[in-house]
Design a protein around this motif. Structure first.
Motif, mmCIF file in Angstrom:
data_model
loop_
_atom_site.group_PDB
_atom_site.id
_atom_site.type_symbol
_atom_site.label_atom_id
_atom_site.label_comp_id
_atom_site.label_asym_id
_atom_site.label_seq_id
_atom_site.Cartn_x
_atom_site.Cartn_y
_atom_site.Cartn_z
ATOM 1 N N SER A 34 0.923 -1.229 0.199
ATOM 2 C CA SER A 34 -0.024 -0.050 0.047
ATOM 3 C C SER A 34 0.849 1.191 -0.211
ATOM 4 O O SER A 34 0.568 2.066 -0.663
ATOM 5 C CB SER A 34 -1.015 -0.071 1.156
ATOM 6 O OG SER A 34 -1.889 -1.110 1.004
ATOM 7 N N LEU A 35 2.041 1.343 0.951
ATOM 8 C CA LEU A 35 2.779 2.390 0.916
ATOM 9 C C LEU A 35 3.618 2.524 -0.370
ATOM 10 O O LEU A 35 3.548 3.586 -0.990
ATOM 11 C CB LEU A 35 3.846 2.047 1.874
ATOM 12 C CG LEU A 35 4.741 3.351 2.235
ATOM 13 C CD1 LEU A 35 3.970 4.612 3.121
ATOM 14 C CD2 LEU A 35 6.106 2.722 3.265
ATOM 15 N N MET A 36 3.914 1.448 -1.135
ATOM 16 C CA MET A 36 4.758 1.667 -2.207
ATOM 17 C C MET A 36 3.787 2.262 -3.525
ATOM 18 O O MET A 36 4.211 3.070 -4.269
ATOM 19 C CB MET A 36 5.054 0.035 -2.895
ATOM 20 C CG MET A 36 5.828 -0.082 -4.141
ATOM 21 S SD MET A 36 6.104 -1.573 -4.535
ATOM 22 C CE MET A 36 4.465 -2.262 -4.652
ATOM 23 N N GLY A 37 2.506 1.625 -3.412
ATOM 24 C CA GLY A 37 1.529 2.439 -4.410
ATOM 25 C C GLY A 37 1.396 3.658 -4.222
ATOM 26 O O GLY A 37 1.263 4.384 -5.271
ATOM 27 N N THR A 38 0.989 4.060 -3.024
ATOM 28 C CA THR A 38 0.607 5.642 -3.053
ATOM 29 C C THR A 38 1.782 6.385 -3.086
ATOM 30 O O THR A 38 1.631 7.500 -3.434
ATOM 31 C CB THR A 38 -0.097 5.554 -1.686
ATOM 32 O OG1 THR A 38 0.551 5.312 -0.520
ATOM 33 C CG2 THR A 38 -1.442 5.179 -1.541
ATOM 34 N N ILE A 39 3.045 6.002 -2.700
ATOM 35 C CA ILE A 39 4.379 6.613 -3.204
ATOM 36 C C ILE A 39 4.471 6.999 -4.429
ATOM 37 O O ILE A 39 4.632 8.054 -4.987
ATOM 38 C CB ILE A 39 5.380 5.867 -2.311
ATOM 39 C CG1 ILE A 39 5.531 6.242 -0.900
ATOM 40 C CG2 ILE A 39 6.660 6.605 -3.054
ATOM 41 C CD1 ILE A 39 6.790 5.506 -0.255
ATOM 42 N N ALA A 168 -0.785 3.398 6.050
ATOM 43 C CA ALA A 168 0.050 3.658 4.906
ATOM 44 C C ALA A 168 -0.273 4.143 3.804
ATOM 45 O O ALA A 168 0.575 4.731 3.115
ATOM 46 C CB ALA A 168 0.581 1.899 4.781
ATOM 47 N N LEU A 169 -1.399 3.713 3.288
ATOM 48 C CA LEU A 169 -1.821 4.513 2.174
ATOM 49 C C LEU A 169 -1.865 6.157 2.250
ATOM 50 O O LEU A 169 -1.466 6.685 1.231
ATOM 51 C CB LEU A 169 -3.347 4.269 1.992
ATOM 52 C CG LEU A 169 -3.795 2.916 1.481
ATOM 53 C CD1 LEU A 169 -5.224 2.168 1.647
ATOM 54 C CD2 LEU A 169 -3.279 2.348 0.185
ATOM 55 N N MET A 170 -2.234 6.572 3.490
ATOM 56 C CA MET A 170 -2.191 7.974 3.425
ATOM 57 C C MET A 170 -0.674 8.608 3.503
ATOM 58 O O MET A 170 -0.404 9.681 2.946
ATOM 59 C CB MET A 170 -3.060 8.463 4.500
ATOM 60 C CG MET A 170 -4.664 8.447 4.199
ATOM 61 S SD MET A 170 -4.924 9.396 2.775
ATOM 62 C CE MET A 170 -4.681 11.171 3.120
ATOM 63 N N SER A 171 0.109 7.963 4.404
ATOM 64 C CA SER A 171 1.510 8.305 4.638
ATOM 65 C C SER A 171 2.234 8.166 3.061
ATOM 66 O O SER A 171 2.955 8.974 3.073
ATOM 67 C CB SER A 171 1.958 7.203 5.707
ATOM 68 O OG SER A 171 1.405 7.608 6.777
ATOM 69 N N GLY A 172 1.867 7.317 2.422
ATOM 70 C CA GLY A 172 2.613 7.124 1.303
ATOM 71 C C GLY A 172 2.425 8.402 0.247
ATOM 72 O O GLY A 172 3.291 8.887 -0.490
ATOM 73 N N GLN A 173 1.269 8.951 0.344
ATOM 74 C CA GLN A 173 0.906 10.094 -0.418
ATOM 75 C C GLN A 173 1.833 11.156 -0.105
ATOM 76 O O GLN A 173 2.339 12.026 -0.980
ATOM 77 C CB GLN A 173 -0.493 10.582 -0.167
ATOM 78 C CG GLN A 173 -1.435 9.596 -0.858
ATOM 79 C CD GLN A 173 -2.813 9.958 -0.821
ATOM 80 O OE1 GLN A 173 -3.149 11.051 -0.457
ATOM 81 N NE2 GLN A 173 -3.811 9.129 -1.156
#
Length: 614
Positions: A34-39, A168-173
Motif C-alpha cells: 500500500s505504501l509503495m503504491g501511494t508513494i 500506510a495509504l495516506m502516509s505514502g501520499q
C-alpha cells in the motif's frame, strides 16, 4: 460436526502453524504494498515537470496534453478494469500467489520506467506503457490486500488491522510528495528508481514469508463473456471520459474539452451500454465473476454504495484543491511557479495527519462498537468541511484551510477503515478476493469519474469567465494599453483554460510561454514595466482566480451533497454483520455492539446459516 466446520478448523490450524506473529508479517507486507503504491502515485504527481523536462517534452505543446493526462489517469484506468477479474482468480487459485505476482510485475514496471530509453513523444509513450505494467502489478496487490488481512485476522481485530493499512495509504501520499520534490531536483529517473527497493523487498518477503491460508473457492471455468462485457464496457467508458477532458479541434475551431468529439460520444455510449448489459449477462452465466448475490447482504450493499459516492466526492476535489494552491494561492504568497508543486504537497499535510490519527482509532472503535455510526459520523464531518471550503475566499489565511483539510482527514479516517472492514466481514471467506476486487473496482472507477465530473465543471466555468477576466485585468492598466497590448489581451482571452490550469499544475507561468511565442519584435513594443507585471507571480494568478473560484465553489457544493448522500447510505447499512462459518449457528452472524439482541433476529441467523451451507 459439519463439513464447513472441519474446513474452518483446518484453516485455523494452518494459521496457527505459521506462528502467532504471522498475521503481523502478512500485515507488514500488505502495508508495504500500500505504501509503495501511494508513494508511486504522488511522486509522479509532484515530479511531472522534471519528468517532462527529462524526456524533452514541452508541456505547453498541444499534443503533450494527452500524454500528460494518460500519465496521470492511465494507472487508475487499468487497475479499475482488471481488479474484479483478479479478485475472482485469487479466490480460485490463491490470494497470496497472486499478491506475490503483483509485487514482481510492479518491480519489472519500475525498472523499465527507470530505464526509459527515448525522449519526446516516443519517450512519453514509453512512460505510459511502463506505467500500465506497473498498474497491472498494483492491481494484483490491491485486489488481494484487504482479503488477506481479513483471512489472517480475527473479526475482532480486522478494523484495527485495516486501519493500520489505511494509514500506510495516506502516509505514502505525503512521503511521495517529499521524495518527488527532492529527487526530481537531481535526476528525473530517481523518481522511478526509488520504487525498486520497496518492490524488491516486497517481492522477496512475499515469496519467503507469506503462506496460503485462505479459503479457496471451487475452481470453475472463467467467465469469459462477463469479462468481455465488464472490461470492454469500463475501458470504453473511462477512455471516453479521458479524451473528453482533452481539447477538441474541428472545422478550424478548438473546444476547451472534447465532449462533442464523435469518438468520445461513441466510446462513452458503448461503455454505458456494455455496463448496463453486464448484470443481465452475469445473472445468466454459469460461473459469474461479479457476485450479484452479495448485494442481498445489507452491509455489503450500503457500505459499497457509500464508498462509491464518497470516492466521487473526494477524488476530483483533491485535485482541484491542489490546483487552487499551485495556480493561485502559492504564487500570490510569493512562491515561484516551479516550486509550487512541492509546497502544495507540504500544505496538504494536515489532511494526511488527520487521516493518520483517526485511521487506526476508528478501526479499533469499529471492532468494538460496529462500523455504522463511526463511518456515518465521518462522512457527515466531510460534508461540513466541503461547505466550509465553499465559503473560503481566494486569498484565505492558511490556518483556515489547514483546519478544514485536517478535519477532512479526520472524517475520511473515521469512514475508510470501518467501511472496508464492514464490506470484508460481510462476505463468505472463500469469496473475499472477489469482494475486495468489487470494492476496489468501484472506488477506482469512482475516482476516475470524479476527475472528469469536477474537471469539466471547472473548465466550463473558466471558459465562460476567463476572457472577461483577462480584458478586465488589461483595462486596469489604464493609459498604458497599446494596439499590441490589445492584441496580446485578445490572444490571452482565447487561451485554452485547460492549458492555463495545467501550466500552473506543472509549475509553469503560462505568460512566459505566450510572450515567447509572440516573438521578440512584438514583445519589444510592450513597455518593460508591463512585461514585468505580466510575468511576475501575481498578475496571472490574480486574473485566473476571478474565473476559477466561482466554478470551484460549485464543485465544493457538489462534493458536500455527495458526501451527505454517502453519510445517509452509510447509516443504512445496519449494525455490524460478520459472515463466519462455524459449527454453531449462533456464531455465524454476530453484532459486537451491546444491542445485538434487538438487531439480529433468529430468522436472520437462520438465513445466514443457510447461506453458509451453500
Amino acid at each position: 460436526m459439519s463439513k464447513n466446520s472441519n474446513v474452518t478448523d483446518k484453516k485455523n490450524t494452518e494459521i496457527q502453524k505459521q506462528g502467532i506473529g504471522y498475521k503481523w508479517t502478512a500485515l507488514f507486507n500488505i502495508t508495504l504494498s500500500s505504501l509503495m503504491g501511494t508513494i508511486n502515485s504522488s511522486i509522479i504527481l509532484i515530479s511531472l515537470p522534471a519528468i517532462f523536462n527529462g524526456i524533452k517534452l514541452n508541456p505547453m505543446e498541444p499534443e503533450a496534453f494527452q500524454y500528460l493526462l494518460w500519465t496521470l489517469m492511465g494507472y487508475g484506468l487499468v487497475t479499475a478494469t482488471i481488479l474484479l477479474s483478479i479478485g475472482r482468480l485469487a479466490d480460485m487459485y490463491g490470494r497470496v500467489k497472486l499478491f506475490r505476482l503483483g509485487f514482481l510485475i510492479f518491480t519489472i514496471g519500475s525498472v523499465l520506467l527507470y530505464l526509459t530509453p527515448d525522449t519526446g513523444n516516443t519517450g512519453a509513450l514509453e512512460l505510459i506503457i511502463f506505467r500500465i505494467i506497473q498498474a497491472v502489478g498494483g492491481a494484483f496487490t490491491m485486489a488481494n490486500g484487504a482479503a488477506i488481512i481479513t483471512d489472517v485476522f480475527p473479526a475482532g481485530e480486522r478494523g484495527k488491522a485495516l486501519g493500520i493499512n489505511m494509514v500506510a495509504l495516506m502516509s505514502g501520499q505525503f512521503i511521495g510528495l517529499l521524495l518527488g520534490g527532492i529527487l526530481a531536483t537531481y535526476n528525473w529517473r530517481y523518481v522511478f528508481l526509488v520504487n525498486i527497493p520497496f518492490a524488491l523487498l516486497g517481492t522477496i518477503l512475499s515469496y519467503r514469508k507469506m503462506k496460503e491460508v485462505s479459503f479457496r473457492a471451487p475452481k470453475t471455468s472463467i467467465d469469459i463473456v462477463g469479462n468481455l462485457f465488464f472490461i470492454g464496457g469500463l475501458t470504453s467508458l473511462l477512455v471516453g471520459v479521458t479524451y473528453g477532458l482533452m481539447p477538441y479541434e474541428h472545422n478550424g475551431i478548438t473546444d476547451a474539452m472534447g465532449w462533442s468529439n464523435p469518438l468520445v460520444i461513441a466510446t462513452v455510449g458503448i461503455g454505458i451500454l456494455l455496463l448496463i448489459a453486464f448484470p443481465f449477462v452475469e445473472s445468466r452465466v454459469k460461473n459469474p465473476m461479479f457476485r450479484l448475490e452479495f448485494f442481498k447482504i445489507r452491509a455489503f450493499t450500503y457500505a459499497n454504495l457509500a464508498s462509491f459516492t464518497a470516492a466521487i466526492a473526494r477524488g476530483g476535489i483533491m485535485f482541484m484543491l491542489i490546483l487552487l494552491l499551485q495556480g493561485i494561492w502559492l504564487p500570490l504568497h510569493g512562491y515561484r511557479f516551479e516550486d509550487t508543486p512541492f509546497w502544495a504537497g507540504i500544505y496538504m499535510l494536515p489532511m494526511t495527519l488527520g487521516f493518520i490519527i483517526m485511521g487506526p482509532i476508528s478501526g479499533i472503535l469499529s471492532d468494538k462498537y460496529g462500523p455504522r455510526w463511526i463511518a456515518t459520523a465521518g462522512m457527515t464531518l466531510v460534508t461540513l468541511v466541503f461547505v466550509g471550503l465553499a465559503m473560503l475566499p481566494y486569498n484565505f489565511d492558511y490556518w483556515e484551510l489547514g483546519i478544514l483539510i485536517f478535519l477532512m482527514g479526520i472524517g475520511s479516517g473515521m469512514f475508510s477503515s470501518p467501511n472496508t472492514s464492514s464490506i470484508m466481514n460481510s462476505v463468505p471467506p472463500q469469496d473475499r478476493g472477489v469482494a475486495s476486487g468489487m470494492m476496489s473496482t468501484l472506488m477506482n472507477s469512482a475516482s476516475t469519474l470524479s476527475m472528469a465530473v469536477f474537471f469539466t465543471i471547472v473548465i466550463v466555468g473558466i471558459q465562460g469567465a476567463f476572457p472577461e477576466a483577462i480584458h478586465s485585468s488589461f483595462a486596469s492598466l489604464g493609459s498604458q494599453i497599446t494596439p499590441t497590448m490589445q492584441e496580446l489581451a485578445d490572444q490571452l482571452a482565447s487561451m485554452s483554460p485547460t492549458n492555463a490550469l495545467f501550466s500552473a499544475f506543472l509549475g509553469y507561468n503560462p505568460m512566459d510561454s505566450i510572450l515567447s511565442s509572440m516573438g521578440s519584435g512584438i514583445v519589444n513594443t510592450i513597455p518593460q514595466q508591463i512585461v514585468t507585471t505580466l510575468t511576475d507571480n501575481y498578475w496571472f494568478p490574480q486574473t485566473l482566480q476571478e474565473a476559477f473560484m466561482p466554478a470551484l465553489r460549485i464543485s465544493f457544493i457538489i462534493g458536500a451533497v455527495l458526501s451527505g448522500m454517502a453519510a445517509v447510505l452509510s447509516a443504512m447499512r445496519g449494525q455490524l454483520y460478520v459472515y463466519e462459518i462455524h459449527s454453531s449457528t449462533s456464531d455465524i452472524s454476530s453484532d459486537i455492539s451491546s444491542d445485538i439482541s434487538s438487531d439480529i433476529s433468529k430468522d436472520s441467523i437462520a438465513r445466514a446459516d443457510e447461506r453458509a451451507q451453500i
